[in-house]
Write an enzyme that holds these catalytic residues in place. Structure first.
Site, PDB file in Angstrom:
ATOM      1  N   ILE A   1      21.320 -13.312   8.651  1.00  0.00           N
ATOM      2  CA  ILE A   1      20.287 -13.703   7.678  1.00  0.00           C
ATOM      3  C   ILE A   1      18.905 -13.665   8.348  1.00  0.00           C
ATOM      4  CG2 ILE A   1      19.563 -15.467   6.027  1.00  0.00           C
ATOM      5  CD1 ILE A   1      22.478 -16.568   6.143  1.00  0.00           C
TER       6      ILE A   1
ATOM      7  N   CYS B   1      24.197 -15.371  21.199  1.00  0.00           N
ATOM      8  CA  CYS B   1      25.640 -15.661  21.236  1.00  0.00           C
ATOM      9  C   CYS B   1      26.357 -15.010  20.059  1.00  0.00           C
ATOM     10  CB  CYS B   1      25.915 -17.162  21.281  1.00  0.00           C
ATOM     11  SG  CYS B   1      25.564 -18.027  19.740  1.00  0.00           S
TER      12      CYS B   1
ATOM     13  N   ASP C   1      17.983 -20.739  24.312  1.00  0.00           N
ATOM     14  CA  ASP C   1      18.864 -21.603  23.533  1.00  0.00           C
ATOM     15  C   ASP C   1      18.043 -22.756  22.947  1.00  0.00           C
ATOM     16  OD1 ASP C   1      22.224 -22.259  23.808  1.00  0.00           O
ATOM     17  OD2 ASP C   1      20.869 -23.777  22.993  1.00  0.00           O
TER      18      ASP C   1
ATOM     19  N   ALA D   1      19.208 -20.706  13.852  1.00  0.00           N
ATOM     20  CA  ALA D   1      20.134 -20.706  15.001  1.00  0.00           C
ATOM     21  C   ALA D   1      21.209 -21.764  14.828  1.00  0.00           C
ATOM     22  CB  ALA D   1      19.364 -20.960  16.292  1.00  0.00           C
ATOM     23  N   GLY D   2      22.451 -21.361  15.011  1.00  0.00           N
ATOM     24  CA  GLY D   2      23.554 -22.306  14.907  1.00  0.00           C
ATOM     25  C   GLY D   2      24.869 -21.557  14.852  1.00  0.00           C
TER      26      GLY D   2
ATOM     27  N   SER E   1      23.461 -25.514   3.588  1.00  0.00           N
ATOM     28  CA  SER E   1      24.567 -24.805   2.952  1.00  0.00           C
ATOM     29  C   SER E   1      25.061 -25.579   1.734  1.00  0.00           C
ATOM     30  CB  SER E   1      25.696 -24.676   3.976  1.00  0.00           C
ATOM     31  OG  SER E   1      26.891 -24.311   3.336  1.00  0.00           O
TER      32      SER E   1
ATOM     33  N   TYR F   1      31.715 -28.128  10.671  1.00  0.00           N
ATOM     34  CA  TYR F   1      30.563 -27.271  10.357  1.00  0.00           C
ATOM     35  C   TYR F   1      29.759 -27.901   9.224  1.00  0.00           C
ATOM     36  CZ  TYR F   1      27.839 -23.593   8.169  1.00  0.00           C
ATOM     37  OH  TYR F   1      26.808 -22.892   7.593  1.00  0.00           O
TER      38      TYR F   1
ATOM     39  N   LYS G   1      25.858 -29.714   9.088  1.00  0.00           N
ATOM     40  CA  LYS G   1      24.739 -29.390   8.189  1.00  0.00           C
ATOM     41  C   LYS G   1      24.248 -30.662   7.497  1.00  0.00           C
ATOM     42  CE  LYS G   1      24.380 -24.956   8.837  1.00  0.00           C
ATOM     43  NZ  LYS G   1      23.214 -24.439   9.539  1.00  0.00           N
TER      44      LYS G   1
ATOM     45  N   PHE H   1      43.295 -15.330   0.022  1.00  0.00           N
ATOM     46  CA  PHE H   1      43.799 -16.676   0.308  1.00  0.00           C
ATOM     47  C   PHE H   1      44.036 -17.461  -0.977  1.00  0.00           C
ATOM     48  CE2 PHE H   1      41.114 -16.105   4.356  1.00  0.00           C
ATOM     49  CZ  PHE H   1      42.183 -15.548   5.045  1.00  0.00           C
TER      50      PHE H   1
HETATM   51  P1  NAD Z   1      24.531 -15.490  12.555  1.00  0.00           P
HETATM   52  O1  NAD Z   1      25.565 -16.009  13.478  1.00  0.00           O
HETATM   53  O2  NAD Z   1      24.549 -14.045  12.198  1.00  0.00           O
HETATM   54  O3  NAD Z   1      23.078 -15.852  13.119  1.00  0.00           O
HETATM   55  C1  NAD Z   1      22.824 -17.009  13.892  1.00  0.00           C
HETATM   56  C2  NAD Z   1      21.977 -16.590  15.080  1.00  0.00           C
HETATM   57  O4  NAD Z   1      21.685 -17.755  15.845  1.00  0.00           O
HETATM   58  C3  NAD Z   1      22.699 -15.602  16.001  1.00  0.00           C
HETATM   59  O5  NAD Z   1      21.845 -14.518  16.292  1.00  0.00           O
HETATM   60  C4  NAD Z   1      23.004 -16.424  17.253  1.00  0.00           C
HETATM   61  O6  NAD Z   1      22.977 -15.632  18.427  1.00  0.00           O
HETATM   62  C5  NAD Z   1      21.892 -17.468  17.215  1.00  0.00           C
HETATM   63  N1  NAD Z   1      22.226 -18.749  17.865  1.00  0.00           N
HETATM   64  C6  NAD Z   1      23.343 -19.495  17.691  1.00  0.00           C
HETATM   65  N2  NAD Z   1      23.254 -20.618  18.438  1.00  0.00           N
HETATM   66  C7  NAD Z   1      22.066 -20.582  19.081  1.00  0.00           C
HETATM   67  C8  NAD Z   1      21.413 -21.448  19.982  1.00  0.00           C
HETATM   68  N3  NAD Z   1      21.968 -22.592  20.396  1.00  0.00           N
HETATM   69  N4  NAD Z   1      20.193 -21.110  20.443  1.00  0.00           N
HETATM   70  C9  NAD Z   1      19.605 -19.941  20.045  1.00  0.00           C
HETATM   71  N5  NAD Z   1      20.185 -19.083  19.203  1.00  0.00           N
HETATM   72  C10 NAD Z   1      21.406 -19.397  18.726  1.00  0.00           C
HETATM   73  O7  NAD Z   1      24.606 -16.391  11.228  1.00  0.00           O
HETATM   74  P2  NAD Z   1      23.903 -16.187   9.816  1.00  0.00           P
HETATM   75  O8  NAD Z   1      24.957 -15.834   8.834  1.00  0.00           O
HETATM   76  O9  NAD Z   1      22.701 -15.329   9.954  1.00  0.00           O
HETATM   77  O10 NAD Z   1      23.495 -17.691   9.520  1.00  0.00           O
HETATM   78  C11 NAD Z   1      22.221 -18.202   9.848  1.00  0.00           C
HETATM   79  C12 NAD Z   1      22.160 -19.684   9.499  1.00  0.00           C
HETATM   80  O11 NAD Z   1      22.463 -19.839   8.099  1.00  0.00           O
HETATM   81  C13 NAD Z   1      23.177 -20.545  10.247  1.00  0.00           C
HETATM   82  O12 NAD Z   1      22.568 -21.775  10.552  1.00  0.00           O
HETATM   83  C14 NAD Z   1      24.288 -20.737   9.242  1.00  0.00           C
HETATM   84  O13 NAD Z   1      24.994 -21.915   9.451  1.00  0.00           O
HETATM   85  C15 NAD Z   1      23.487 -20.801   7.944  1.00  0.00           C
HETATM   86  N6  NAD Z   1      24.300 -20.443   6.771  1.00  0.00           N
HETATM   87  C16 NAD Z   1      24.944 -19.232   6.739  1.00  0.00           C
HETATM   88  C17 NAD Z   1      25.734 -18.900   5.640  1.00  0.00           C
HETATM   89  C18 NAD Z   1      26.484 -17.589   5.596  1.00  0.00           C
HETATM   90  O14 NAD Z   1      27.364 -17.447   4.735  1.00  0.00           O
HETATM   91  N7  NAD Z   1      26.181 -16.615   6.447  1.00  0.00           N
HETATM   92  C19 NAD Z   1      25.837 -19.808   4.562  1.00  0.00           C
HETATM   93  C20 NAD Z   1      25.161 -21.025   4.619  1.00  0.00           C
HETATM   94  C21 NAD Z   1      24.379 -21.331   5.746  1.00  0.00           C
HETATM   95  N1  UDP Z   2      38.608 -15.061   1.297  1.00  0.00           N
HETATM   96  C1  UDP Z   2      39.803 -14.341   1.222  1.00  0.00           C
HETATM   97  N2  UDP Z   2      40.151 -13.558   2.282  1.00  0.00           N
HETATM   98  C2  UDP Z   2      39.379 -13.434   3.397  1.00  0.00           C
HETATM   99  C3  UDP Z   2      38.161 -14.163   3.448  1.00  0.00           C
HETATM  100  C4  UDP Z   2      37.815 -14.975   2.379  1.00  0.00           C
HETATM  101  O1  UDP Z   2      40.524 -14.433   0.236  1.00  0.00           O
HETATM  102  O2  UDP Z   2      39.766 -12.730   4.338  1.00  0.00           O
HETATM  103  C5  UDP Z   2      38.221 -15.910   0.158  1.00  0.00           C
HETATM  104  C6  UDP Z   2      38.096 -17.374   0.534  1.00  0.00           C
HETATM  105  O3  UDP Z   2      39.319 -18.030   0.353  1.00  0.00           O
HETATM  106  C7  UDP Z   2      37.028 -17.850  -0.455  1.00  0.00           C
HETATM  107  C8  UDP Z   2      36.178 -16.607  -0.721  1.00  0.00           C
HETATM  108  O4  UDP Z   2      36.940 -15.495  -0.275  1.00  0.00           O
HETATM  109  O5  UDP Z   2      37.652 -18.193  -1.653  1.00  0.00           O
HETATM  110  C9  UDP Z   2      34.845 -16.627   0.034  1.00  0.00           C
HETATM  111  O6  UDP Z   2      35.131 -16.926   1.389  1.00  0.00           O
HETATM  112  P1  UDP Z   2      34.016 -16.842   2.518  1.00  0.00           P
HETATM  113  O7  UDP Z   2      34.659 -17.235   3.809  1.00  0.00           O
HETATM  114  O8  UDP Z   2      33.331 -15.514   2.467  1.00  0.00           O
HETATM  115  O9  UDP Z   2      32.937 -17.927   2.050  1.00  0.00           O
HETATM  116  P2  UDP Z   2      33.027 -19.516   1.869  1.00  0.00           P
HETATM  117  O10 UDP Z   2      34.389 -19.964   2.228  1.00  0.00           O
HETATM  118  O11 UDP Z   2      31.976 -20.013   2.787  1.00  0.00           O
HETATM  119  O12 UDP Z   2      32.697 -19.760   0.428  1.00  0.00           O
END
Ligand code: NAD
Ligand code: UDP
Length: 337
Positions: A12, A34, A58, A81-82, A124, A149, A153, A218
């Site tokens: 993102i 990471c 970090d 980051a996380g 989230s 997780y 948040k 699933f």
């Molecule tokens: P991602 O893992 O692709 O990106 C996270 C980035 O943070 C990575 O580049 C990683 O190297 C960096 N990072 C992790 N820990 C760190 C640290 N301690 N110091 C510095 N850098 C660090 O994940 P994403 O999907 O881009 O998600 C970004 C944020 O959005 C996260 O906080 C995640 O929890 C949140 N989020 C993601 C989703 C999703 O579905 N992808 C949904 C809700 C919230």
């Molecule tokens: N899901 C699935 N097979 C997979 C991964 C995810 O059926 O290999 C399903 C999961 O059970 C959920 C939906 O797809 O109902 C979205 O899952 P995802 O992990 O992408 O997002 P989140 O759980 O965070 O909503």
């Protein structure tokens, strides 16, 4: 006047950096790589014609953050980051509380010392918990989270709320994401999970490209129309635009919470069938047992973001799928290609 993007080398974050640069912002990325890669930033330069500095470090490293705040005139921070894998968080709770909660705490301490008080945080939909009625609306209280997780948040949301009450000069925006998918339409940057994907969309696209043999769905016995789980999938570029618009909310001090979703529910089977239709690829699947902690169905009430930020998801499901597939088919091994 620089925006600090922590985690800007990830999924993102990298898309948000592109939209920030397009909107004319100067950006610096801070990432420990990471789960991200410097290659994403090289590709962003190719896309935007602008070089975005990467400071490797970090967020738990106060010294590194202090040095960054001395080197750049940071006006606001977008904190991605996380760690984000739900299953891993159950096995390694301490790693998740350390990275996500302690990381944000150290970042806020460094911001406080540097006099930077504008923050956008990646929260989230999971913070609504397992008993919330759908659609989720921001006026609902945070609920009972079902894994470390999600709890991390919720803890960060509380930390930032308490900070903003204690120091009313802070401007904080909590963005509660629903399910981001898709990729930049150029196919140049996209989602590149390490190891076996946890999320549905990268799993499907890796099956489509031949990296994985079949999808496991699933559970097909949920109380939904077709028995599979329903989620609110939004295009990662719409999500990125939401961050650019949220920066506008940082002008006045306060705490603001927004859902970023489309308001539409899509089932796992809907997603598989739509992917097959849009890409012409077949997605072999089998039905597997339910995954622990999954909720049957949730989606966003996203009207507050529309009302206050002027933000609305504009890219539909077919576009999300086409963009995912362009990225995956042009980069079968992700950034290693
Ligand atoms: P991602 O893992 O692709 O990106 C996270 C980035 O943070 C990575 O580049 C990683 O190297 C960096 N990072 C992790 N820990 C760190 C640290 N301690 N110091 C510095 N850098 C660090 O994940 P994403 O999907 O881009 O998600 C970004 C944020 O959005 C996260 O906080 C995640 O929890 C949140 N989020 C993601 C989703 C999703 O579905 N992808 C949904 C809700 C919230
Ligand atoms: N899901 C699935 N097979 C997979 C991964 C995810 O059926 O290999 C399903 C999961 O059970 C959920 C939906 O797809 O109902 C979205 O899952 P995802 O992990 O992408 O997002 P989140 O759980 O965070 O909503």
């Amino acid at each position: 006047m620089t925006i600090l993007v922590t985690g800007g080398a990830g999924f993102i974050g990298s898309h948000t950096v592109v939209q920030l640069v397009k909107a004319g912002h100067a950006v610096v990325v801070f990432d420990n790589l990471c789960n991200g890669t410097a290659e994403a930033l090289r590709r962003i330069e190719r896309l935007t014609g602008k070089s975005v500095p990467l400071v490797e470090g970090d967020v738990r490293d106060r010294t590194a953050l202090d040095a960054l705040f001395r080197s750049y005139q940071v006006t606001a921070v977008i904190h991605f980051a996380g760690l984000k894998a739900v299953g891993e968080s159950v096995r390694q709770p301490l790693a998740y509380y350390d990275n996500n909660v302690n990381g944000t705490l150290v970042l806020c301490q460094a911001m406080q010392a540097a006099g930077v008080r504008k923050l956008v945080f990646s929260s989230s939909a999971t913070v609504y918990g397992s008993d919330a009625p759908v659609p989720y609306v921001e006026t609902l209280p945070r609920g009972r989270t079902s894994n470390p997780y999600g709890t991390s948040k919720a803890m960060v949301e509380q930390l930032l709320t308490d900070l903003q009450v204690a120091e009313p000069g802070w401007s904080v925006v909590l963005l509660r994401y629903f399910n981001p998918i898709g990729a930049h339409p150029s196919g140049v940057i996209g989602e590149d999970p390490r190891g076996l994907p946890n999320n549905l969309m990268p799993f499907i696209s890796q099956v489509a490209v031949g990296r994985l043999p079949e999808l496991a769905i699933f559970g097909d016995d949920y109380p939904t129309d077709d028995g599979t789980c329903v989620r609110d999938y939004l295009h990662v570029l719409d999500l990125a635009d939401g961050h650019v618009q949220a920066l506008g909310q940082l002008v006045a001090p306060g705490l603001h919470i927004y859902n970023l979703g489309t308001g539409l529910g899509v089932s796992v089977l809907d997603m598989v069938r739509s992917f097959e239709r849009v890409t012409g690829r077949s997605i072999p699947y089998r039905v597997a047992p339910r995954r622990d902690g999954d909720l049957a169905a949730f989606w966003a009430d996203a009207t507050k973001a529309q009302r206050e930020l002027g933000w609305q998801a504009s890219r539909g499901l077919d576009e999300m799928i086409a963009d995912t597939w362009r990225w995956q088919s042009q980069n079968p091994q992700g950034y290693q290609d």
